[in-house]
Enzyme design. Sequence first.
Site, PDB file in Angstrom:
ATOM      1  N   PRO A  88      18.547   3.153 -13.134  1.00 30.35           N
ATOM      2  CA  PRO A  88      18.197   2.834 -11.767  1.00 30.35           C
ATOM      3  C   PRO A  88      16.738   1.567 -12.018  1.00 30.35           C
ATOM      4  CG  PRO A  88      16.950   4.898 -12.616  1.00 30.35           C
ATOM      5  CD  PRO A  88      18.049   4.519 -13.570  1.00 30.35           C
ATOM      6  N   GLU A 115      16.432  12.667 -18.605  1.00 29.34           N
ATOM      7  CA  GLU A 115      15.228  11.565 -18.050  1.00 29.34           C
ATOM      8  C   GLU A 115      15.857  10.248 -18.686  1.00 29.34           C
ATOM      9  OE1 GLU A 115      12.448  12.081 -16.333  1.00 29.34           O
ATOM     10  OE2 GLU A 115      13.059  14.129 -16.136  1.00 29.34           O
ATOM     11  N   ARG A 152      38.004  -5.127  -8.575  1.00 29.33           N
ATOM     12  CA  ARG A 152      38.531  -5.748  -7.308  1.00 29.33           C
ATOM     13  C   ARG A 152      38.566  -7.354  -7.695  1.00 29.33           C
ATOM     14  NH1 ARG A 152      36.910  -6.151  -2.623  1.00 29.33           N
ATOM     15  NH2 ARG A 152      38.903  -5.794  -1.465  1.00 29.33           N
ATOM     16  N   ASP A 166      36.623 -10.435   2.550  1.00 23.10           N
ATOM     17  CA  ASP A 166      35.745  -9.338   2.437  1.00 23.10           C
ATOM     18  C   ASP A 166      34.221  -9.771   2.652  1.00 23.10           C
ATOM     19  OD1 ASP A 166      37.405  -7.142   2.463  1.00 23.10           O
ATOM     20  OD2 ASP A 166      37.964  -7.427   0.112  1.00 23.10           O
TER      21      ASP A 166
HETATM   22  C1  LIG Z   1      17.683  11.260 -13.780  1.00 22.65           C
HETATM   23  S1  LIG Z   1      18.247   9.521 -14.299  1.00 22.65           S
HETATM   24  C2  LIG Z   1      17.134   9.180 -15.195  1.00 22.65           C
HETATM   25  C3  LIG Z   1      15.922   8.187 -14.533  1.00 22.65           C
HETATM   26  C4  LIG Z   1      14.757   7.724 -15.239  1.00 22.65           C
HETATM   27  N1  LIG Z   1      13.863   8.785 -15.687  1.00 22.65           N
HETATM   28  C5  LIG Z   1      13.977   6.689 -14.557  1.00 22.65           C
HETATM   29  O1  LIG Z   1      13.037   7.087 -13.610  1.00 22.65           O
HETATM   30  O2  LIG Z   1      14.442   5.487 -14.477  1.00 22.65           O
HETATM   31  C6  LIG Z   1      19.503   9.959 -15.237  1.00 22.65           C
HETATM   32  C7  LIG Z   1      20.493   8.889 -15.572  1.00 22.65           C
HETATM   33  O3  LIG Z   1      21.205   8.626 -14.411  1.00 22.65           O
HETATM   34  C8  LIG Z   1      21.776   7.219 -14.213  1.00 22.65           C
HETATM   35  N2  LIG Z   1      21.269   6.585 -13.026  1.00 22.65           N
HETATM   36  C9  LIG Z   1      20.052   7.292 -12.131  1.00 22.65           C
HETATM   37  N3  LIG Z   1      19.984   6.417 -10.923  1.00 22.65           N
HETATM   38  C10 LIG Z   1      20.672   5.427 -11.117  1.00 22.65           C
HETATM   39  C11 LIG Z   1      20.640   4.217 -10.243  1.00 22.65           C
HETATM   40  N4  LIG Z   1      20.144   3.869  -8.949  1.00 22.65           N
HETATM   41  N5  LIG Z   1      21.734   3.169 -11.025  1.00 22.65           N
HETATM   42  C12 LIG Z   1      22.431   3.210 -11.898  1.00 22.65           C
HETATM   43  N6  LIG Z   1      22.176   4.466 -12.729  1.00 22.65           N
HETATM   44  C13 LIG Z   1      21.461   5.605 -12.188  1.00 22.65           C
HETATM   45  C14 LIG Z   1      21.047   6.539 -15.457  1.00 22.65           C
HETATM   46  O4  LIG Z   1      22.117   6.565 -16.153  1.00 22.65           O
HETATM   47  C15 LIG Z   1      20.061   7.313 -15.999  1.00 22.65           C
HETATM   48  O5  LIG Z   1      19.990   7.302 -17.146  1.00 22.65           O
END
Ligand SMILES: C[S@@+](CC[C@H](N)C(=O)[O-])C[C@H]1O[C@@H](n2cnc3c(N)ncnc32)[C@H](O)[C@@H]1O
Length: 246
Positions: A88, A115, A152, A166
Amino acid sequence: MRISILTIFPDFVRVVKEYGVVSQAVENGILEIEIFNLRDFAKDKHKTVDDYPYGGGPGMVMKPAPFFEFFKFYNETYGKPYVVLTSPQGDVLNNSIARELASKDHLLIICGRYEGIDERVMKFVDREISIGDYVLTGGELPAMVIVDVVSRFVPGVVDEESVKNDSFYNDLLDHPHYTRPRVIEDMRVPEVLISGNHEEVELWRRKESLKKTMLKRPDLFMKHQFDEIDKRALLSLFRELMADAK
Ligand SMILES: C[S@@+](CC[C@H](N)C(=O)[O-])C[C@H]1O[C@@H](n2cnc3c(N)ncnc32)[C@H](O)[C@@H]1O
């Protein structure tokens, strides 16, 4: 193009290569999609991939050792890929990032869980990619989104003309689409689409595309580079609006 996915839930992501144009591209040998289970690279008898965080606090952290084992095996077997970590905290995925990733011969996508992963694994990562400003429970859905959108842009996966029409391709949203029947519950397909006049059809589509973009995504509209067809389409839109106002 080869795309590899590293996950602790291989069955979750497998479906990405089993449907639609992506599965056809795999069948035709345009795409090679491989899925690796991180647990196979954990050395202990329970195949542990997570552990408690140093410093305390809630949740678990993905252990670095299975990743180090995986990259030792992977780089020796296939050579060094371009490594994307789903996160994220990464750059928010869009068309231009997808196009850039599609230009790589070999992409590896890491799915985080818990996490997140031990920070030392970042030494293997070329780019962090987010699919939006929210937190999911894992990187599997983002990895599948990345595979789908990148595919794509790989030549031969979908008709190039269709990609160009698109939404977002030229900072415009797509025009409306219609199919048979011509009339349903008194709603008619616009006459121009059955006129057989290709030039008029193209102008109408561009006008509708500009109108939608202006109304729904003014931010994109402001970025769009206007060409000659746009100018004619805007004139036609302006006339239409003037006629409606009367
Ligand atoms: C619960 S999340 C961890 C979030 C992390 N503690 C943070 O707040 O940045 C677990 C995993 O989900 C994936 N993930 C969660 N949200 C995402 C997003 N918006 N985009 C891409 N990957 C995501 C990532 O691989 C991340 O390591």
